[in-house]
Design an enzyme around this catalytic site. Structure first.
Site, PDB file in Angstrom:
ATOM      1  CE  LYS A  53       0.014   5.153   7.942  1.00  0.00           C
ATOM      2  NZ  LYS A  53      -1.390   5.423   8.182  1.00  0.00           N
ATOM      3  CG  ASP A  90       5.676   3.462   1.736  1.00  0.00           C
ATOM      4  OD1 ASP A  90       5.705   4.035   2.847  1.00  0.00           O
ATOM      5  OD2 ASP A  90       4.645   3.390   1.037  1.00  0.00           O
ATOM      6  CG  PHE A 104      -1.874   1.206   1.163  1.00  0.00           C
ATOM      7  CD1 PHE A 104      -2.999   1.162   0.345  1.00  0.00           C
ATOM      8  CD2 PHE A 104      -1.634   2.367   1.880  1.00  0.00           C
ATOM      9  CE1 PHE A 104      -3.858   2.255   0.249  1.00  0.00           C
ATOM     10  CE2 PHE A 104      -2.482   3.462   1.787  1.00  0.00           C
ATOM     11  CZ  PHE A 104      -3.604   3.399   0.975  1.00  0.00           C
TER      12      PHE A 104
HETATM   13  C1  LIG Z   1       3.066   2.151   3.794  1.00  0.00           C
HETATM   14  C2  LIG Z   1       2.170   3.303   3.481  1.00  0.00           C
HETATM   15  N1  LIG Z   1       2.499   4.135   2.474  1.00  0.00           N
HETATM   16  C3  LIG Z   1       1.728   5.180   2.156  1.00  0.00           C
HETATM   17  C4  LIG Z   1       0.575   5.446   2.845  1.00  0.00           C
HETATM   18  C5  LIG Z   1      -0.270   6.624   2.463  1.00  0.00           C
HETATM   19  O1  LIG Z   1      -0.133   7.618   3.416  1.00  0.00           O
HETATM   20  P1  LIG Z   1      -1.190   8.821   3.481  1.00  0.00           P
HETATM   21  O2  LIG Z   1      -2.488   8.251   3.886  1.00  0.00           O
HETATM   22  O3  LIG Z   1      -0.597   9.764   4.494  1.00  0.00           O
HETATM   23  O4  LIG Z   1      -1.223   9.419   2.122  1.00  0.00           O
HETATM   24  C6  LIG Z   1       0.195   4.616   3.900  1.00  0.00           C
HETATM   25  C7  LIG Z   1      -1.052   4.855   4.646  1.00  0.00           C
HETATM   26  O5  LIG Z   1      -1.586   4.002   5.320  1.00  0.00           O
HETATM   27  C8  LIG Z   1       1.017   3.513   4.234  1.00  0.00           C
HETATM   28  O6  LIG Z   1       0.694   2.672   5.222  1.00  0.00           O
END
Ligand SMILES: Cc1ncc(COP(=O)(O)O)c(C=O)c1O
Length: 398
Positions: free
Chosen positions: A252, A223, A138
């Site tokens: 986050k 990520d 994700f």
């Molecule tokens: C691993 C990862 N990358 C990217 C995101 C996206 O982040 P945002 O919701 O701040 O755009 C998330 C959100 O849960 C995530 O868990």
């Protein structure tokens, strides 16, 4: 207004992008939240791995209050001392040399995707642009990050997706090797998959991935939006795996609950971003950076990482005891305070029952209970959560 009145107004005015629960939190402290009716909740979701220091940590609150009275926003046309200081802190505690700031995880990943493409294009030509990511990953909800995400349920309805992404199973070195082509420019992975079910790779997976990247001159993008900032017991999750990426994204928990994203890179890679090639109006503004500096200092100076490891082991042991007690619990996995408990049954009802008993929990991938409490959670709070969960699981079995 009470919870019922807020929910009625929400139904009238808020778009239905989330399947929201009928809970209206209005106040928080540490691992606890109170709703509009004064009901207390024990929070083991922590704003989905955002509130690592707990709700309204006094040092983050003070930093926000102080900075709000000085300067809230300033254009990136000018130099921003809080942004510079935050970049220095992040770079001096990681592999990275330079930082770019934005407002969310998706935006940080967008920046990483753009940087990887531009770097690769300038170094190897226009035919190298493809980024390989993992199934069940994700990476966000913007069009590029939806295209990068390896989950059909996230991509559905939004065709055509952005060209230039391919997906391989997580933790499968041979599949990754086979996916590399002359069009590849980068591999982008979560060190531990969060939304995909708290999936932990085998110990040597990332060393193999780094080897593939080096062999084919591919950039390695981590990520760490969910697993960074102490969640796993180290400041960054990559530190567990004996490899360094070329680019890393954060968001986050970075600013203690204030909205921020960051994309960090090695100097040589970062140099591909030249004036005018990328930007974000609010990215790294004084207010949010002041909150992030305060957050990082607390994380680094107050023994929170050590406490995360200890509490993670304690919580894991307690969850494993429950796993031994209930046959429909298949296993417990994770790092630090990023823990998943996989079930042989859908977990949604367990979450709802938790709410009725004052416990906020979360389910990913339908059957995995995800525990991402604030890192400042106490033993007493863990015991209380386990007692509630034990009671709920006992009913499932009945
Ligand atoms: C691993 C990862 N990358 C990217 C995101 C996206 O982040 P945002 O919701 O701040 O755009 C998330 C959100 O849960 C995530 O868990």
């Amino acid at each position: 207004m009470n919870s019922k009145e807020w929910i009625e107004k929400s139904d009238k005015y808020i778009m239905k992008t989330y399947g929201r629960f009928p809970i209206v939190p209005v106040r928080g402290a540490g691992c606890r939240l109170w709703d509009a009716d004064g009901r207390e909740y024990l929070d083991f979701l922590g704003g989905v791995a955002v509130n690592n220091l707990g709700h309204c940590h006094p040092k983050v609150v003070a930093a926000l209050q102080e900075q709000a009275a000085q300067l809230i926003h300033c254009s990136n046309f000018y130099q921003i001392p809080q942004q510079i200081e935050l970049a220095e802190l992040l770079c001096s505690h990681s592999f990275a040399d330079k930082a770019f700031f934005c407002n969310s995880g998706a935006e940080a990943n967008e920046a990483a995707i753009k940087l990887a493409r531009k770097y690769s294009r300038e170094k190897f030509g226009t035919e190298r642009y493809e980024i390989i990511t993992a199934t069940d990953s994700f990476h966000g909800r913007t069009m590029a990050t939806v295209s990068a995400t390896g989950q059909e349920k996230v991509q559905r309805f939004f065709d055509p997706l952005l060209h230039g992404f391919s997906h391989v199973p997580f933790n499968d070195v041979a599949a990754m090797e086979a996916a590399v082509s002359s069009a590849s420019c980068a591999i982008m992975l979560e060190p531990i998959q969060g939304e995909g079910g708290v999936n932990v790779p085998s110990a040597d997976y990332f060393r193999e991935i780094r080897r593939i990247c080096d062999k084919h001159n591919l950039l390695l993008i981590f990520d760490e939006v969910q697993v960074g900032m102490g969640r796993t017991g180290k400041l960054f999750a990559y530190e567990h795996f004996g490899v360094t990426p070329d680019i890393m994204t954060l968001a986050k928990a970075l600013a203690g609950g204030a909205p921020i994203g960051a994309m960090l890179a090695r100097d040589e890679v970062a140099a591909a971003f030249t004036p005018g090639t990328h930007g974000s109006t609010f990215g790294g503004n004084p207010l949010v950076c002041a909150a992030a500096i305060a957050t990082l200092r607390v994380l680094l100076e107050e023994g929170i990482l050590k406490r995360t490891v200890e509490n993670g082991e304690y919580l894991t042991a307690k969850l494993e005891t429950l796993a031994g007690k209930y046959p429909f619990v298949q296993g417990v996995r994770g790092f630090g305070l990023m823990i998943g408990m996989s079930l042989a049954i859908p977990a949604a009802d367990i979450v709802k029952k938790g709410h009725a008993r004052g416990l906020l929990l979360n389910v990913v991938h339908d059957t995995v209970l995800r525990f991402v409490p604030p890192l400042v959670v106490t033993r007493e709070e863990i015991d209380k959560m386990i007692a509630i969960l034990d009671g709920i699981l006992a009913e499932v079995e009945a």
